[in-house]
Design an enzyme around this catalytic site. Structure first.
Site, PDB file in Angstrom:
ATOM      1  N   ASP A  98       1.565  -1.149  -0.197  1.00 46.22           N
ATOM      2  CA  ASP A  98      -0.163  -0.204   0.340  1.00 46.22           C
ATOM      3  C   ASP A  98       0.810   1.036   0.139  1.00 46.22           C
ATOM      4  O   ASP A  98       0.716   1.875  -0.773  1.00 46.22           O
ATOM      5  CB  ASP A  98      -1.125  -0.003   1.562  1.00 46.22           C
ATOM      6  CG  ASP A  98      -2.521  -0.483   0.799  1.00 46.22           C
ATOM      7  OD1 ASP A  98      -2.437  -0.681  -0.314  1.00 46.22           O
ATOM      8  OD2 ASP A  98      -2.511  -1.621   2.598  1.00 46.22           O
ATOM      9  N   GLU A 123      -5.390   7.314   0.526  1.00 40.97           N
ATOM     10  CA  GLU A 123      -5.301   6.746   1.094  1.00 40.97           C
ATOM     11  C   GLU A 123      -4.106   6.234   2.566  1.00 40.97           C
ATOM     12  O   GLU A 123      -4.683   6.510   3.560  1.00 40.97           O
ATOM     13  CB  GLU A 123      -5.852   5.090   0.723  1.00 40.97           C
ATOM     14  CG  GLU A 123      -7.176   4.844   1.966  1.00 40.97           C
ATOM     15  CD  GLU A 123      -7.363   3.063   0.889  1.00 40.97           C
ATOM     16  OE1 GLU A 123      -6.917   2.786   0.039  1.00 40.97           O
ATOM     17  OE2 GLU A 123      -8.394   2.659   2.319  1.00 40.97           O
ATOM     18  N   ASP A 186      -6.518   5.069  -5.119  1.00 35.05           N
ATOM     19  CA  ASP A 186      -5.861   4.687  -3.758  1.00 35.05           C
ATOM     20  C   ASP A 186      -4.985   3.358  -4.523  1.00 35.05           C
ATOM     21  O   ASP A 186      -4.904   2.960  -5.417  1.00 35.05           O
ATOM     22  CB  ASP A 186      -7.672   3.171  -4.516  1.00 35.05           C
ATOM     23  CG  ASP A 186      -7.396   2.089  -3.369  1.00 35.05           C
ATOM     24  OD1 ASP A 186      -6.501   1.512  -2.056  1.00 35.05           O
ATOM     25  OD2 ASP A 186      -8.873   1.757  -2.463  1.00 35.05           O
ATOM     26  N   ILE A 188      -4.144   0.535  -3.406  1.00 40.46           N
ATOM     27  CA  ILE A 188      -4.734  -1.239  -3.637  1.00 40.46           C
ATOM     28  C   ILE A 188      -5.803  -0.911  -3.168  1.00 40.46           C
ATOM     29  O   ILE A 188      -6.105  -1.195  -1.966  1.00 40.46           O
ATOM     30  CB  ILE A 188      -3.483  -2.421  -2.606  1.00 40.46           C
ATOM     31  CG1 ILE A 188      -2.217  -1.262  -2.696  1.00 40.46           C
ATOM     32  CG2 ILE A 188      -4.403  -3.405  -3.117  1.00 40.46           C
ATOM     33  CD1 ILE A 188      -1.233  -2.817  -2.704  1.00 40.46           C
ATOM     34  N   ASP A 189      -6.579  -0.766  -4.607  1.00 41.65           N
ATOM     35  CA  ASP A 189      -8.158  -1.189  -4.122  1.00 41.65           C
ATOM     36  C   ASP A 189      -8.412  -2.601  -3.976  1.00 41.65           C
ATOM     37  O   ASP A 189      -8.313  -3.572  -5.184  1.00 41.65           O
ATOM     38  CB  ASP A 189      -9.475  -0.455  -5.777  1.00 41.65           C
ATOM     39  CG  ASP A 189     -10.159  -0.417  -5.203  1.00 41.65           C
ATOM     40  OD1 ASP A 189     -11.091  -0.070  -4.290  1.00 41.65           O
ATOM     41  OD2 ASP A 189     -10.625  -0.971  -5.996  1.00 41.65           O
ATOM     42  N   THR A 191      -7.672  -5.007  -0.635  1.00 43.03           N
ATOM     43  CA  THR A 191      -7.061  -5.591  -0.265  1.00 43.03           C
ATOM     44  C   THR A 191      -7.069  -7.027  -0.038  1.00 43.03           C
ATOM     45  O   THR A 191      -6.067  -7.559   0.424  1.00 43.03           O
ATOM     46  CB  THR A 191      -6.365  -4.795   0.954  1.00 43.03           C
ATOM     47  OG1 THR A 191      -7.481  -3.879   1.623  1.00 43.03           O
ATOM     48  CG2 THR A 191      -5.671  -3.479   0.924  1.00 43.03           C
ATOM     49  N   ASP A 346     -12.185   5.334  -4.519  1.00 44.61           N
ATOM     50  CA  ASP A 346     -12.934   3.853  -4.673  1.00 44.61           C
ATOM     51  C   ASP A 346     -14.020   4.139  -6.278  1.00 44.61           C
ATOM     52  O   ASP A 346     -14.101   2.735  -6.127  1.00 44.61           O
ATOM     53  CB  ASP A 346     -13.227   3.790  -3.229  1.00 44.61           C
ATOM     54  CG  ASP A 346     -12.640   2.586  -2.422  1.00 44.61           C
ATOM     55  OD1 ASP A 346     -11.466   2.420  -2.755  1.00 44.61           O
ATOM     56  OD2 ASP A 346     -13.180   2.828  -1.483  1.00 44.61           O
TER      57      ASP A 346
HETATM   58  N1  LIG Z   1     -16.437  -2.209   5.206  1.00 42.15           N
HETATM   59  C1  LIG Z   1     -16.823  -2.096   3.929  1.00 42.15           C
HETATM   60  N2  LIG Z   1     -17.934  -1.631   3.145  1.00 42.15           N
HETATM   61  C2  LIG Z   1     -18.161  -2.054   1.873  1.00 42.15           C
HETATM   62  N3  LIG Z   1     -16.731  -1.599   1.679  1.00 42.15           N
HETATM   63  C3  LIG Z   1     -14.911  -1.690   2.272  1.00 42.15           C
HETATM   64  C4  LIG Z   1     -15.756  -1.853   2.970  1.00 42.15           C
HETATM   65  N4  LIG Z   1     -14.229  -2.240   4.357  1.00 42.15           N
HETATM   66  C5  LIG Z   1     -12.981  -2.081   2.778  1.00 42.15           C
HETATM   67  N5  LIG Z   1     -14.464  -1.465   1.321  1.00 42.15           N
HETATM   68  C6  LIG Z   1     -13.570  -1.242   0.095  1.00 42.15           C
HETATM   69  O1  LIG Z   1     -14.123  -1.476  -0.561  1.00 42.15           O
HETATM   70  C7  LIG Z   1     -13.233  -1.649  -1.822  1.00 42.15           C
HETATM   71  C8  LIG Z   1     -13.099  -2.403  -2.344  1.00 42.15           C
HETATM   72  O2  LIG Z   1     -14.711  -3.639  -2.362  1.00 42.15           O
HETATM   73  P1  LIG Z   1     -15.055  -4.305  -3.594  1.00 42.15           P
HETATM   74  O3  LIG Z   1     -13.791  -5.404  -3.800  1.00 42.15           O
HETATM   75  O4  LIG Z   1     -15.807  -5.598  -2.235  1.00 42.15           O
HETATM   76  O5  LIG Z   1     -15.981  -4.031  -4.713  1.00 42.15           O
HETATM   77  C9  LIG Z   1     -12.262  -1.388  -1.092  1.00 42.15           C
HETATM   78  O6  LIG Z   1     -11.652  -0.194  -2.079  1.00 42.15           O
HETATM   79  C10 LIG Z   1     -12.073  -1.516   0.314  1.00 42.15           C
HETATM   80  O7  LIG Z   1     -11.183  -0.682   0.460  1.00 42.15           O
HETATM   81  P2  LIG Z   1      -9.358  -1.743   0.709  1.00 42.15           P
HETATM   82  O8  LIG Z   1      -9.517  -0.225  -0.794  1.00 42.15           O
HETATM   83  O9  LIG Z   1      -9.128  -0.345   1.711  1.00 42.15           O
HETATM   84  O10 LIG Z   1      -9.203  -2.375   0.018  1.00 42.15           O
HETATM   85 MG   LIG Z   2     -10.160   1.287  -2.438  1.00 44.99          MG
END
Ligand SMILES: Nc1ncnc2c1ncn2[C@@H]1O[C@H](COP(=O)(O)O)[C@@H](O)[C@H]1OP(=O)(O)O
Ligand SMILES: [Mg+2]
Length: 547
Positions: A98, A123, A186, A188-189, A191, A346
């Site tokens: 990240d 982020e 982002d 790493i989108d 994670t 996101d």
């Molecule tokens: N509790 C949550 N509800 C919805 N989205 C979330 C939650 N926690 C993290 N995310 C974020 O949702 C996105 C990914 O969603 P998905 O893969 O389900 O479409 C990512 O940006 C992820 O964060 P991150 O970027 O930190 O991984």
């Molecule tokens: Mg994300």
């Protein structure tokens, strides 16, 4: 003297993925050629002033930054998956990737665009890395960033110090807003997908006066071939780089630039378009892999209402936007659970890729996403992405299902049916045989999977918005909510279109089943916790039980 302006745009010919990988980057570049001529005689020289279109150099810098960041992440993911040392719950490799990805993107953008005001909304921040306990991690990140820069053969970069890395990460502290230009990153989108070895994305967008004007999505694990049902491309290759500039269309090129896709040093690029299906029965839809990120129940009810036949395609991250932009599926539904606030990073890059490919991105009430409010998006109960033709019926379906104040006929019949279950309690015997009763109320097709109904009819709680009725035994509603569902609860619902979906249960692990078409993983998680079993084992037991 007269001046003529000639707009020249090489149109990419693409009907879908795999259909045409023959376009070169030069061919799709949009240029403004200003030709000055003297009207009288031809003795004067013709002056050609070639000026770049808006955001051309920003796009080039963003592609370079995202590509390098993807390389860094791939390296970490590979090591993570091969390592015996790190368990999946160990967050440190993710942290390193990240921060490393954010530092790299920030460093490249600043270097490539020295004359521009520089603001990134991202982020991560460097707080933890500045602590004593973060020094080891900071060293690893710095090494990783320098190794990645060194692997970019075409250019030599200075070696970054740990302070340079911290400063690059902290560039991401901007708050965004309606004024000026802000990068949105982002690093790493997805994670969770990254740790699982699945999909993730490096998502980089640019806001100008609160509007997204360009976006780049690097999806290192996304196949170049369609992941939808109509597979046109035979390649097994993975790694996609989607990019879009406002008013200019959306494009896809191979992220790695392998020999197959990078002949004679010319990067193959195709223009992508969303799928133009207008019959929901032919549409497929994307949703989060993680049920905790988006309500699978709600999207499945909407899909059902709409008439979608295909099962959901569940993948992590904004790779969903990329896949949708090239027509792999027609719909992306995202309904985060209560309390979650969507962040601009996101959706910024993904939304412009899709809109430039001809799609629409709105919140669940049909409002366009507003990126001008700082870090957060004020969305009304979810995000819907699809093509122009399907959007109206999709919003209607969402409104009918999501609005508890307008019960549909089916919802009303669900209420009546649920009330009938309570009053029919006496019909069930103590062998867990609710079958006869059940047949009366629903299609009966899945009846045998319901398992035990005994004793558990008592309190009926109906939430028309989700079309779910839950029937609990002696548990109070508070307990029921806390447990979600489990051995004391039979949850049934989802549409009452003839298929009743049940979690039947008993006090004993052996006699429980999860029936119906959908499997609710919360039950598995809950159960795993209760019996101290691994979730997989529990699911396996169920699988066996159903066979
Ligand atoms: N509790 C949550 N509800 C919805 N989205 C979330 C939650 N926690 C993290 N995310 C974020 O949702 C996105 C990914 O969603 P998905 O893969 O389900 O479409 C990512 O940006 C992820 O964060 P991150 O970027 O930190 O991984
Ligand atoms: Mg994300």
């Amino acid at each position: 003297m007269g001046t003529a302006t000639i707009w020249w745009r090489a149109r990419a010919i693409s009907a879908g993925v795999g259909s045409d990988w023959r376009l070169s980057e030069a061919r799709i570049r949009k240029r403004c050629i200003s030709v000055s001529t003297r009207s009288s005689c031809c003795s004067s020289p013709l002056t050609l002033i070639v000026s770049s279109m808006p955001y051309e150099k920003e796009l080039a810098a963003a592609k370079k930054a995202a590509t390098l960041a993807a390389r860094l992440c791939q390296k970490v993911q590979k090591a993570l998956l091969q390592s015996d040392v790190h368990s999946k719950s160990d967050k440190s490799p993710v942290t390193v990737a990240d921060y490393g990805s954010q530092a790299l993107v920030s460093f490249i953008l600043e270097r490539e665009l020295p004359s521009e005001p520089f603001s990134i909304v991202a982020e991560e921040d460097s707080g933890d890395l500045r602590k004593e306990s973060g020094q080891e991690t900071l060293k690893r990140i710095t090494e990783l960033v320098n190794d990645t820069l060194a692997s970019e053969g075409s250019e030599s970069f200075p070696t970054l110090t740990t302070d340079d890395v911290l400063a690059a990460i902290d560039n991401g502290k901007s708050e965004g807003g309606p004024v000026g230009q802000h990068w949105v990153l982002d690093p790493i989108d997805g994670t969770k997908g990254f740790v699982r070895g699945d999909q993730y994305a490096i998502a980089l967008g640019l806001l100008h006066e609160g509007k997204v004007v360009l976006g780049v999505l690097a999806c290192p694990n996304l196949p170049l071939a369609s992941i939808g049902s109509n597979q046109l491309h035979s390649s097994n290759e993975v790694g996609c780089l989607f990019f879009a500039k406002v008013g200019d269309g959306a494009f896809l090129q191979a992220l790695g630039g392998s020999t197959q896709t990078k002949l004679f040093h010319v990067q193959m690029i195709i223009q992508v378009h969303v799928c133009d299906v207008d019959n929901p029965e032919e549409a497929s839809f994307f949703e989060s892999f993680e049920a905790a990120h988006s309500s699978h129940d709600l999207s499945s009810s909407i899909a059902e209402k709409l008439g979608v036949k295909a099962p959901p395609v569940r993948i992590d991250s904004q790779a969903k936007y990329g896949a949708l932009s090239r027509g792999d599926g027609a719909i992306y539904l995202r309904f985060p659970h209560k309390g979650y606030r969507e962040k601009i990073w996101d959706h910024a890059a993904g939304s412009i890729v899709v809109t430039e490919a001809g799609g629409i991105v709105t919140d669940a009430a049909g409002n366009p996403l507003d990126f001008s409010k700082g870090k957060f998006l004020d969305v009304v109960s979810g995000i819907i992405v699809t093509n122009q033709k399907l959007m109206p019926s999709l919003l209607r379906a969402k409104n009918m299902i999501g609005n508890p104040l307008i019960p549909s006929l089916k919802q009303i019949s669900a209420l009546v049916f649920a009330a009938a279950i309570v009053s029919a309690r006496g019909l069930m015997n103590n062998e867990g045989n609710g079958i006869g009763h059940c047949k009366a109320g629903c299609s009966g097709r899945r009846v045998n999977e319901f398992g035990r109904w005994r004793r558990y009819c008592g309190v009926v709680w109906i939430r028309p918005s989700a079309l779910i009725c839950r029937i609990a035994g002696k548990r109070s509603m508070t307990q029921l909510k806390r447990f979600h569902c489990g051995s004391h609860v039979i949850a049934c619902g989802a549409g009452f279109t003839g298929l009743l979906w049940c979690h039947g249960g008993d006090d004993e692990a052996s006699s429980n089943c999860v029936g119906g078409r959908r499997r609710n993983f919360t039950v598995a998680e809950w159960w795993a916790k209760k019996v101290g079993e691994k979730e997989e084992n529990y699911l396996k037991q169920e699988e066996d039980a159903l066979i």
